[in-house]
Design an enzyme around this catalytic site. Structure first.
Site, PDB file in Angstrom:
ATOM      1  CG  ASP A 163      -2.166   0.732   1.154  1.00  0.00           C
ATOM      2  OD1 ASP A 163      -2.145   1.801   0.517  1.00  0.00           O
ATOM      3  OD2 ASP A 163      -3.173   0.281   1.716  1.00  0.00           O
TER       4      ASP A 163
ATOM      5  CG  ASP B   8     -10.894   3.268   4.311  1.00  0.00           C
ATOM      6  OD1 ASP B   8     -10.319   3.249   5.414  1.00  0.00           O
ATOM      7  OD2 ASP B   8     -10.342   3.630   3.249  1.00  0.00           O
TER       8      ASP B   8
HETATM    9  O1  TEU Z   1      -8.874   6.536   2.249  1.00  0.00           O
HETATM   10  C1  TEU Z   1      -9.281   7.629   1.507  1.00  0.00           C
HETATM   11  C2  TEU Z   1     -10.433   8.340   1.969  1.00  0.00           C
HETATM   12  O2  TEU Z   1     -10.817   9.301   1.330  1.00  0.00           O
HETATM   13  C3  TEU Z   1     -11.067   7.923   3.239  1.00  0.00           C
HETATM   14  O3  TEU Z   1     -10.765   8.846   4.197  1.00  0.00           O
HETATM   15  C4  TEU Z   1     -12.507   7.771   3.068  1.00  0.00           C
HETATM   16  O4  TEU Z   1     -13.096   8.998   2.717  1.00  0.00           O
HETATM   17  C5  TEU Z   1     -13.126   7.316   4.332  1.00  0.00           C
HETATM   18  O5  TEU Z   1     -12.367   6.290   4.862  1.00  0.00           O
HETATM   19  C6  TEU Z   1     -14.494   6.792   4.080  1.00  0.00           C
HETATM   20  O6  TEU Z   1     -14.956   6.323   5.270  1.00  0.00           O
HETATM   21  C7  TEU Z   1      -7.527   6.221   2.287  1.00  0.00           C
HETATM   22  C8  TEU Z   1      -7.313   5.014   3.167  1.00  0.00           C
HETATM   23  O7  TEU Z   1      -7.947   3.898   2.610  1.00  0.00           O
HETATM   24  C9  TEU Z   1      -7.780   5.339   4.549  1.00  0.00           C
HETATM   25  O8  TEU Z   1      -7.704   4.232   5.412  1.00  0.00           O
HETATM   26  C10 TEU Z   1      -6.926   6.472   5.052  1.00  0.00           C
HETATM   27  O9  TEU Z   1      -7.399   6.876   6.311  1.00  0.00           O
HETATM   28  C11 TEU Z   1      -6.939   7.663   4.096  1.00  0.00           C
HETATM   29  O10 TEU Z   1      -6.739   7.278   2.757  1.00  0.00           O
HETATM   30  C12 TEU Z   1      -5.818   8.611   4.439  1.00  0.00           C
HETATM   31  O11 TEU Z   1      -4.593   8.029   4.088  1.00  0.00           O
END
Ligand code: TEU
Ligand code: CA
Length: 544
Positions: A102, A320
């Site tokens: 990642d 997420d």
């Molecule tokens: O997620 C991108 C993102 O936009 C998230 O914040 C999303 O809006 C949210 O999780 C929806 O619930 C990525 C990663 O997958 C996430 O885990 C990270 O927190 C984020 O980027 C920041 O790096």
């Protein structure tokens, strides 16, 4: 085993996402680790997956569980050592499994040494690695908000400027307009490629080309130039699988991202289907029922829109998102049936399927009091909304349904203490249903969700039509059934899914009356009345 010397090997691959913190603890500190992933490789091999997307394993203060990186070329010590990582790559490869890292290229941690330097002075060579604007302590450059609540600007008195952060203040945005930043990131990627990594997932890649002066976050004007340069300098040195997380990608952009000439990435992870059960124009916390006709129209548009000119990622769960069986299935009486139905729906389509740890067991959401939540997004939103006057009970209802913590409870390996995840109390509570929902029980039960996923994965390897066939939606108007066919010159597939807990009448199309049933989530497929959450896949060869 997939032949990784072929350019598009990943089109036939199935990828499994591991969230290392919650996968398997081996040293009794309550936190998952890399030796834990190694320990469970045989399980993943039995499931049949071709790649592991590892959520971030790098040095990090863990404000956002590793999506805040303080050293891109070091392993977070709680997860293990670089030797553990090298062993993981080797052991995975020996089982036909690629390691996919990642990459968080939009921002670093505020504890990254670049940022320490950057905030020392405006003249520091690292200052321009980040995005700074002038302002006075009480007046930020503009009113942009961060993804995790509050202003997107943070003031640093030492330099008398604000830095820009699209996520938490502890996640300062990198300045992609600076060629030195881009070169540092490419060299870092080459370092991991040298270690035998075979793919990359690119975190919020659509947000790297931000232009805060124009209030642009996603899809900045220079985005695709940056992507092409990134790809040229790194991924195009071999046949890597690359998947860009892009909340803001529409079909037109997805065609650029996943162009068959390989100039950008292999595919894009877009979320349009995941936003259908929220109130239009609002946030994910603002719940709305799912309209199946809308879901079908959305899936159809992406399936048809990328056929022959791009490539889809297929997913319903990740770290997420809440658990799909609790979201669009039934996590009570029909938990197993509905988990299998949802799996059939998504694995029957064209693209590369992603399985998030525990999805293959039908793991469900968890209900936690706010004090036991770990996710900063959830906690910040709770306090914001309560302060704005929302009823705390309503806010908790949204959290139960949508919090990212639903996905982050420990993996349920057995009915032993702490679900076999750890010998001690884990960093996140274990879902109490581990006594019945766990891997050990399901591996022994041929009718389990686990074995159903195993068969779905095997079918994709056995029948090229899963990879190649086009997509045709039937019963478009039904709010109860999702039915589609996939077609090649010499064969067709029929996928039938009952999205309800009630029986539904359905007459199988004439061409499939005598077709072979490849898979069904009941013992035998019903002929005309589908049972609750029944799912079927039929196959027939076309006559020459
Ligand atoms: O997620 C991108 C993102 O936009 C998230 O914040 C999303 O809006 C949210 O999780 C929806 O619930 C990525 C990663 O997958 C996430 O885990 C990270 O927190 C984020 O980027 C920041 O790096
Ligand atoms: Ca551990």
């Amino acid at each position: 085993m997939l032949d990784r010397t072929k350019p598009n090997w990943w089109k036939s691959a199935v990828i499994y996402q591991v969230y290392p913190k919650s996968f398997q603890d081996t040293n009794g500190d309550g936190v998952g680790d890399l030796p834990g992933v190694i320990q469970r490789l045989d399980y993943l091999k039995e499931l049949g997956v071709d790649g592991i997307w590892l959520s971030p394993i790098y040095a990090s203060p863990q404000v956002d569980n590793g999506y805040d990186i303080s050293d891109y070329q070091a392993i977070y010590p709680v997860f293990g050592t670089m030797e553990n990582f090298e062993e993981l790559v080797k052991e995975a490869k020996a089982r036909g499994i690629s390691i996919i890292l990642d990459l968080v290229l939009n921002h670093t941690s505020d504890q990254h040494r670049w940022f320490w330097e950057a905030k020392k002075s405006r003249e520091n060579p690292y200052h321009d690695y980040y995005v700074w604007r002038d302002g006075t302590p009480d007046c930020p450059p503009n009113d942009m908000m961060s993804g995790f609540g509050g202003s997107a600007w943070e003031y640093v008195p030492e330099v008398g400027q604000y830095y820009f952060h699209q996520f938490a203040p502890e996640q300062p945005d990198l300045n992609w307009d600076n060629p030195k930043v881009r070169r540092e990131l490419y060299d870092m990627i080459l370092f991991w490629m040298d270690k035998g990594v075979e793919g990359f997932r690119l975190d919020v890649i659509d947000q790297i080309a931000k232009e805060p002066d124009a209030k642009i976050t996603a899809n900045g004007p220079k985005l695709h130039d940056y992507l092409r340069e990134l790809s040229r300098e790194t991924f195009q040195k071999g046949y890597y699988v690359t998947v860009g997380e892009a909340w803001g990608a529409d079909l037109e952009r997805a065609r650029l991202y996943s162009a068959p000439d390989g100039s950008e990435l292999s595919m894009v992870f877009q979320f349009e289907h995941m936003g259908l059960d929220q109130q239009p124009g609002k946030e994910k916390w603002d719940l709305a029922p799912l309209s199946l006709t809308k879901l079908k129209a959305c899936m159809e548009r992406w399936q048809k829109g990328l056929h022959g000119c791009g490539w889809n990622s297929l997913f319903l769960d990740n770290h997420d998102l809440p658990r799909i069986v609790s979201r669009w299935g039934n996590d009570g009486e029909y938990r197993a049936e509905s988990a299998k139905m949802l799996a059939t729906m998504i694995h029957g389509m064209q693209g590369t399927p992603y399985i998030y740890q525990g999805e293959e067991l039908g793991m469900t959401n968890i209900k936690l009091p706010i004090e036991e939540h770990e996710d900063l997004e959830t906690i910040n939103m709770y306090h914001e909304r309560v302060a704005e006057g929302y009823d705390p009970e309503d806010v908790m209802r949204s959290i139960d349904a949508r919090s990212r913590d639903n996905a982050r409870t420990p993996m349920q390996w057995s009915d032993g203490e702490y679900a076999g995840f750890s010998a001690v109390k884990p960093w996140m509570p274990v879902n109490p249903n581990y006594l019945t929902v766990n891997a050990e029980a399901q591996q022994k039960d041929p009718q389990s969700v686990f074995h159903y996923y195993r068969r779905l994965i095997a079918l994709r390897k056995e029948y090229p039509i899963f990879v190649e066939g086009d997509f045709c939606l039937l019963e478009a108007e039904s709010e109860q059934l999702m039915v589609y066919t996939r077609n090649t010159d010499d064969a067709s597939l029929l996928v039938v899914c009952n999205f309800t807990g009630e029986p539904q009448n359905f007459a199988r199309p004439a061409d499939f009356q005598t077709a072979e049933c490849l898979l069904c989530n009941y013992e035998t497929p019903s002929a005309d009345t589908l049972r609750p959450y029944e799912a079927q896949i039929f196959y027939c060869q076309k006559k020459a």
